[in-house]
Design a protein around this motif. Sequence first.
Motif, PDB file in Angstrom:
ATOM      1  N   LEU A  73      27.499  57.382  19.273  1.00  0.00           N
ATOM      2  CA  LEU A  73      26.277  56.766  19.802  1.00  0.00           C
ATOM      3  C   LEU A  73      26.618  55.373  20.293  1.00  0.00           C
ATOM      4  O   LEU A  73      27.054  54.520  19.521  1.00  0.00           O
ATOM      5  CB  LEU A  73      25.215  56.695  18.699  1.00  0.00           C
ATOM      6  CG  LEU A  73      24.152  57.782  18.684  1.00  0.00           C
ATOM      7  CD1 LEU A  73      24.643  59.092  19.253  1.00  0.00           C
ATOM      8  CD2 LEU A  73      23.610  57.982  17.289  1.00  0.00           C
ATOM      9  N   LEU A  93      19.158  46.785  13.319  1.00  0.00           N
ATOM     10  CA  LEU A  93      18.328  47.907  12.872  1.00  0.00           C
ATOM     11  C   LEU A  93      18.855  49.220  13.435  1.00  0.00           C
ATOM     12  O   LEU A  93      18.973  50.218  12.726  1.00  0.00           O
ATOM     13  CB  LEU A  93      16.869  47.701  13.292  1.00  0.00           C
ATOM     14  CG  LEU A  93      16.133  46.582  12.564  1.00  0.00           C
ATOM     15  CD1 LEU A  93      14.725  46.417  13.104  1.00  0.00           C
ATOM     16  CD2 LEU A  93      16.099  46.861  11.070  1.00  0.00           C
ATOM     17  N   LEU A  94      19.162  49.212  14.717  1.00  0.00           N
ATOM     18  CA  LEU A  94      19.684  50.442  15.340  1.00  0.00           C
ATOM     19  C   LEU A  94      21.027  50.810  14.748  1.00  0.00           C
ATOM     20  O   LEU A  94      21.343  51.985  14.587  1.00  0.00           O
ATOM     21  CB  LEU A  94      19.809  50.259  16.856  1.00  0.00           C
ATOM     22  CG  LEU A  94      18.533  50.468  17.656  1.00  0.00           C
ATOM     23  CD1 LEU A  94      18.823  50.358  19.133  1.00  0.00           C
ATOM     24  CD2 LEU A  94      17.908  51.826  17.325  1.00  0.00           C
ATOM     25  N   GLU A  97      20.485  52.983  11.831  1.00  0.00           N
ATOM     26  CA  GLU A  97      20.017  54.311  12.245  1.00  0.00           C
ATOM     27  C   GLU A  97      21.171  55.131  12.810  1.00  0.00           C
ATOM     28  O   GLU A  97      21.347  56.302  12.487  1.00  0.00           O
ATOM     29  CB  GLU A  97      18.922  54.177  13.308  1.00  0.00           C
ATOM     30  CG  GLU A  97      17.693  53.425  12.851  1.00  0.00           C
ATOM     31  CD  GLU A  97      16.951  54.156  11.748  1.00  0.00           C
ATOM     32  OE1 GLU A  97      16.903  55.397  11.786  1.00  0.00           O
ATOM     33  OE2 GLU A  97      16.428  53.475  10.844  1.00  0.00           O
ATOM     34  N   PHE A  98      21.938  54.490  13.688  1.00  0.00           N
ATOM     35  CA  PHE A  98      23.032  55.204  14.346  1.00  0.00           C
ATOM     36  C   PHE A  98      24.088  55.630  13.333  1.00  0.00           C
ATOM     37  O   PHE A  98      24.587  56.752  13.382  1.00  0.00           O
ATOM     38  CB  PHE A  98      23.666  54.321  15.426  1.00  0.00           C
ATOM     39  CG  PHE A  98      22.839  54.210  16.672  1.00  0.00           C
ATOM     40  CD1 PHE A  98      21.565  54.773  16.736  1.00  0.00           C
ATOM     41  CD2 PHE A  98      23.318  53.550  17.796  1.00  0.00           C
ATOM     42  CE1 PHE A  98      20.798  54.675  17.894  1.00  0.00           C
ATOM     43  CE2 PHE A  98      22.558  53.457  18.946  1.00  0.00           C
ATOM     44  CZ  PHE A  98      21.300  54.010  18.999  1.00  0.00           C
ATOM     45  N   ASP A 100      23.652  56.294  10.235  1.00  0.00           N
ATOM     46  CA  ASP A 100      23.110  57.424   9.481  1.00  0.00           C
ATOM     47  C   ASP A 100      23.220  58.713  10.293  1.00  0.00           C
ATOM     48  O   ASP A 100      23.633  59.759   9.781  1.00  0.00           O
ATOM     49  CB  ASP A 100      21.637  57.180   9.132  1.00  0.00           C
ATOM     50  CG  ASP A 100      21.483  56.371   7.854  1.00  0.00           C
ATOM     51  OD1 ASP A 100      22.500  55.873   7.347  1.00  0.00           O
ATOM     52  OD2 ASP A 100      20.342  56.242   7.376  1.00  0.00           O
ATOM     53  N   ALA A 101      22.861  58.616  11.566  1.00  0.00           N
ATOM     54  CA  ALA A 101      22.890  59.810  12.419  1.00  0.00           C
ATOM     55  C   ALA A 101      24.321  60.317  12.580  1.00  0.00           C
ATOM     56  O   ALA A 101      24.587  61.525  12.510  1.00  0.00           O
ATOM     57  CB  ALA A 101      22.275  59.499  13.776  1.00  0.00           C
ATOM     58  N   ALA A 104      25.464  62.036   9.519  1.00  0.00           N
ATOM     59  CA  ALA A 104      24.929  63.402   9.431  1.00  0.00           C
ATOM     60  C   ALA A 104      25.795  64.356  10.245  1.00  0.00           C
ATOM     61  O   ALA A 104      26.112  65.468   9.807  1.00  0.00           O
ATOM     62  CB  ALA A 104      23.488  63.436   9.929  1.00  0.00           C
ATOM     63  N   MET A 105      26.185  63.911  11.427  1.00  0.00           N
ATOM     64  CA  MET A 105      27.034  64.748  12.271  1.00  0.00           C
ATOM     65  C   MET A 105      28.397  64.955  11.626  1.00  0.00           C
ATOM     66  O   MET A 105      28.921  66.072  11.566  1.00  0.00           O
ATOM     67  CB  MET A 105      27.198  64.106  13.644  1.00  0.00           C
ATOM     68  CG  MET A 105      27.724  65.039  14.681  1.00  0.00           C
ATOM     69  SD  MET A 105      28.177  64.146  16.174  1.00  0.00           S
ATOM     70  CE  MET A 105      29.652  63.303  15.623  1.00  0.00           C
TER      71      MET A 105
END
Lengths: 133, 133
Positions: A73, A93-94, A97-98, A100-101, A104-105
């Motif tokens: 990302l 903040l992003l 989030e990134f 975490d994403a 997950a991948m």
Amino acid sequence: MLARWGEKQLTSAEIADSLVSNPVLVRRILGSLRVAGLVRSTEGRNGGWTLARPAKRITLYDAYAAVEDGPVLSRHPHPPSADCEVGRNIQSLLEVEFQDAERAMAERLGRTTIDDLVREVLAIERRLPARHR
Amino acid sequence: MLARWGEKQLTSAEIADSLVSNPVLVRRILGSLRVAGLVRSTEGRNGGWTLARPAKRITLYDAYAAVEDGPVLSRHPHPPSADCEVGRNIQSLLEVEFQDAERAMAERLGRTTIDDLVREVLAIERRLPARHR
DNA sequence: CCTAAATGTAACCACGATGGTGGCAGTAAG
DNA sequence: CTTACTGCCACCATCGTGGTTACATTTAGG
């Protein structure tokens, strides 16, 4: 390929041939994998490449991480204006989030091993013997 | 920014200013977001951009999907040799794995809304009033 | 009606990343 | 000492992308 042909060393030329590509490019990629400890190479005549550890203990995430350097990302290289409430906070903040994403991948990629893929390949080939050459 | 400033329309120039970027580039991105139904634009004098629906109902995945066209995990454009057991099967096997991994990432992105981020920004700003200008 | 302020879009350039190629030094087997 | 490999560098062509300029279109306001 390395997992499929087991102990046999493969040369970058053989692999490139099968990939319809080019030995140097193959060595570049294999070089990254070696730095990550996934494959080993031996120089000189009869040299070539093998897995550095059993295919059961190499996940897709291992290979992915070895080859991909940056995060998937894309963060913006260029920070926004600190004069803006949003601007001066959004990046951190992003980032959370990134990460975490991406985690997950990565977690999902880590659930499949090279050995799993080889087994699937063999299963498919056993089921469709007509396609053999 | 659009979520933070609520009903007020922002112009691409204002946004570009805050991003230390360029109005045309901002319009390109906002254009993609509009195609995806996330923002609305009005032309002409006093024109500008607003969210097309409440920030609570826009997730990071919505924004991501609107902007990113291709998949994150790169498939190889160039199929390997069909003469190889591995080569003729690996692409479809990896396709499944990659889609699963991407789905995991998308699912995580879908859990955070733009509204969540705005709330976090406001919370941080409330906690650190010294940083206000 | 005319001007100013916006969006919408196309054309174009500069830059960096990437696939691909050739060359060449190093190394090991026969 | 030749042959067959890896390792590595330099180079080229291509492509995607950020960035810029330019211009047509739309709308509000004097």
